[in-house]
Scaffold this motif. Structure first.
Motif, PDB file in Angstrom:
ATOM      1  N   ASN A 180      61.004  59.857  43.163  1.00 25.27           N
ATOM      2  CA  ASN A 180      60.133  58.701  42.947  1.00 25.27           C
ATOM      3  C   ASN A 180      60.930  57.462  42.568  1.00 25.27           C
ATOM      4  OD1 ASN A 180      57.642  59.947  43.502  1.00 25.27           O
ATOM      5  ND2 ASN A 180      57.527  60.799  41.447  1.00 25.27           N
ATOM      6  N   ALA A 181      61.908  57.632  41.684  1.00 26.84           N
ATOM      7  CA  ALA A 181      62.714  56.482  41.254  1.00 26.84           C
ATOM      8  C   ALA A 181      63.501  55.894  42.427  1.00 26.84           C
ATOM      9  CB  ALA A 181      63.663  56.908  40.134  1.00 26.84           C
ATOM     10  N   PHE A 182      64.044  56.756  43.276  1.00 26.89           N
ATOM     11  CA  PHE A 182      64.846  56.252  44.404  1.00 26.89           C
ATOM     12  C   PHE A 182      63.979  55.494  45.402  1.00 26.89           C
ATOM     13  CE2 PHE A 182      66.331  56.862  48.782  1.00 26.89           C
ATOM     14  CZ  PHE A 182      67.547  56.199  48.713  1.00 26.89           C
ATOM     15  N   PHE A 183      62.860  56.090  45.815  1.00 28.03           N
ATOM     16  CA  PHE A 183      62.037  55.447  46.842  1.00 28.03           C
ATOM     17  C   PHE A 183      61.287  54.238  46.279  1.00 28.03           C
ATOM     18  CE2 PHE A 183      62.549  59.634  48.857  1.00 28.03           C
ATOM     19  CZ  PHE A 183      62.976  59.221  50.117  1.00 28.03           C
ATOM     20  N   GLN A 184      60.921  54.261  45.004  1.00 31.42           N
ATOM     21  CA  GLN A 184      60.316  53.068  44.401  1.00 31.42           C
ATOM     22  C   GLN A 184      61.318  51.924  44.339  1.00 31.42           C
ATOM     23  OE1 GLN A 184      58.815  54.468  40.656  1.00 31.42           O
ATOM     24  NE2 GLN A 184      56.980  55.369  41.551  1.00 31.42           N
ATOM     25  N   TRP A 185      62.571  52.257  44.069  1.00 31.98           N
ATOM     26  CA  TRP A 185      63.608  51.222  44.097  1.00 31.98           C
ATOM     27  C   TRP A 185      63.867  50.750  45.531  1.00 31.98           C
ATOM     28  CZ3 TRP A 185      68.298  52.075  46.670  1.00 31.98           C
ATOM     29  CH2 TRP A 185      69.214  51.023  46.600  1.00 31.98           C
ATOM     30  N   ARG A 186      63.864  51.697  46.463  1.00 33.19           N
ATOM     31  CA  ARG A 186      64.171  51.346  47.857  1.00 33.19           C
ATOM     32  C   ARG A 186      63.116  50.425  48.453  1.00 33.19           C
ATOM     33  NH1 ARG A 186      64.570  49.685  52.040  1.00 33.19           N
ATOM     34  NH2 ARG A 186      65.538  50.473  53.939  1.00 33.19           N
ATOM     35  N   TYR A 187      61.843  50.681  48.177  1.00 31.23           N
ATOM     36  CA  TYR A 187      60.762  49.895  48.771  1.00 31.23           C
ATOM     37  C   TYR A 187      60.131  48.922  47.782  1.00 31.23           C
ATOM     38  CZ  TYR A 187      61.112  53.272  52.559  1.00 31.23           C
ATOM     39  OH  TYR A 187      61.565  54.051  53.589  1.00 31.23           O
ATOM     40  N   ASP A 188      60.644  48.857  46.550  1.00 31.49           N
ATOM     41  CA  ASP A 188      60.144  47.915  45.546  1.00 31.49           C
ATOM     42  C   ASP A 188      58.636  48.055  45.377  1.00 31.49           C
ATOM     43  OD1 ASP A 188      60.164  45.996  43.609  1.00 31.49           O
ATOM     44  OD2 ASP A 188      60.236  44.300  44.986  1.00 31.49           O
ATOM     45  N   THR A 189      58.196  49.237  45.019  1.00 24.65           N
ATOM     46  CA  THR A 189      56.770  49.530  44.870  1.00 24.65           C
ATOM     47  C   THR A 189      56.581  50.498  43.719  1.00 24.65           C
ATOM     48  OG1 THR A 189      54.819  50.439  46.001  1.00 24.65           O
ATOM     49  CG2 THR A 189      56.932  51.421  46.523  1.00 24.65           C
ATOM     50  N   SER A 190      55.352  50.570  43.231  1.00 28.84           N
ATOM     51  CA  SER A 190      55.011  51.549  42.190  1.00 28.84           C
ATOM     52  C   SER A 190      54.305  52.768  42.767  1.00 28.84           C
ATOM     53  CB  SER A 190      54.109  50.886  41.136  1.00 28.84           C
ATOM     54  OG  SER A 190      52.912  50.391  41.728  1.00 28.84           O
ATOM     55  N   LEU A 191      54.342  52.910  44.077  1.00 25.55           N
ATOM     56  CA  LEU A 191      53.697  54.045  44.740  1.00 25.55           C
ATOM     57  C   LEU A 191      54.363  55.354  44.324  1.00 25.55           C
ATOM     58  CD1 LEU A 191      51.514  54.696  46.933  1.00 25.55           C
ATOM     59  CD2 LEU A 191      53.393  54.708  48.584  1.00 25.55           C
ATOM     60  N   ILE A 192      53.552  56.369  44.052  1.00 25.96           N
ATOM     61  CA  ILE A 192      54.062  57.693  43.695  1.00 25.96           C
ATOM     62  C   ILE A 192      54.275  58.480  44.976  1.00 25.96           C
ATOM     63  CG2 ILE A 192      53.628  59.811  42.406  1.00 25.96           C
ATOM     64  CD1 ILE A 192      54.080  57.392  40.659  1.00 25.96           C
TER      65      ILE A 192
END
Length: 291
Positions: A237-249
């Protein structure tokens, strides 16, 4: 003469000090009178703005006839899988300000017209009945429900089906791999099964032992997989939230998912162990020992 000059300088200094104190206060009052807007976190970061700054917004793509607004705060946009790769450069305005900004000055009724409206029901299960009722009452408008039936308009329903397909493929692939492992394990234990049969254990007893071993292996594998997923979900979650700049789970391991995984894995493990050992259990005892 000297005293008059000194008094004049004192008065001049006092006037300058009052001007310095009054001008910022007046500017602050003028900014406070401006209508407030909310900027998304991404827009603030992209334009290097902060809360309290004064900006100009225009409803015309060319930027004509801008209006001044004060940034009253910031917000995190609602996660949307459809807009995952897009920049969430958004602004929220009060409805009167939005109408004045985007309205057509040549159309006096432009501020009183609507093209769409969303209605949230207290009971979502009544959405279909609500849509049918309003379609019958006002035939000139189109009423569409976003709950049930129209899955092509519901991205979460599409994602759910995609996840189900991936999960089914993963379970089938894992079951085939487990069956191959159990076949190898049973073939290596051919003499052990023959020895158990020679000392008096029946086929049913040997088959029960095989079932128990399959259940233990599958259960241990399922528990290990659930534990690994629970430990690594935060990293994903931390990696993909950082990658796409979103709070999506992106990954969430819930107790229902964990129990469902274990409930599926154990019967599959038992079935794979029985299929792998069925031929050996029904073989002749002497044939098993001689090998």
């Amino acid at each position: 003469m000297y005293a008059r000059a000194r008094n004049l300088l004192l008065l001049l200094g006092l006037a300058v000090a009052l001007a310095h104190a009054w001008l910022p206060a007046a500017a602050a009052n003028r900014q406070a009178d401006l209508p407030g807007v909310l900027f998304s976190r991404q827009l603030l970061a992209a334009r290097h703005l902060k809360v309290g700054d004064v900006v100009e917004l225009s409803g015309d793509p060319s930027g004509a006839n801008p209006r001044r607004f004060r940034i009253a705060g910031t917000y995190e946009p609602m996660p949307d899988p459809i807009r995952l790769t897009g920049e969430r450069l958004e602004v929220r305005l009060h409805l009167p300000d939005l109408l004045r900004l985007t309205g057509d000055p040549d159309n006096p009724q432009d501020d009183d017209s609507l093209s769409a409206i969303s209605v949230k029901l207290r009971r979502p299960e009544d959405a279909e009945a609500f849509a049918r009722d309003w379609s019958a009452r006002v035939p000139s408008i189109g009423v569409r429900s976003s709950v049930g039936g129209e899955t092509e308009h519901n991205p979460f329903e599409v994602l759910s089906r995609f996840h189900q397909a991936i999960a089914s493929l993963t379970v089938i692939t894992g079951a085939v791999f487990l069956l191959a492992l159990m076949v190898l394990l049973a073939d290596e234990r051919r003499e052990t099964i023959g020895t158990l049969r020679l000392i008096g254990l029946t086929r049913a007893r040997v088959l029960a032992q095989v079932l128990l071993e399959g259940a233990i292996i599958a259960g241990a594998g399922a528990i290990f997989g659930v534990a690994l997923a629970a430990l690594t979900e935060g990293v994903f979650n931390a990696f993909f939230q950082w990658r796409y700049d979103t709070s999506l789970i992106f990954v969430r391991v819930t107790p229902s998912i964990a129990w469902r995984s274990i409930a599926v894995a154990i019967p599959l493990g038992m079935a794979a162990s029985v299929l792998a050992s069925w031929a050996l259990v029904r073989s002749n005892t002497l044939t098993l020992v001689r090998r």
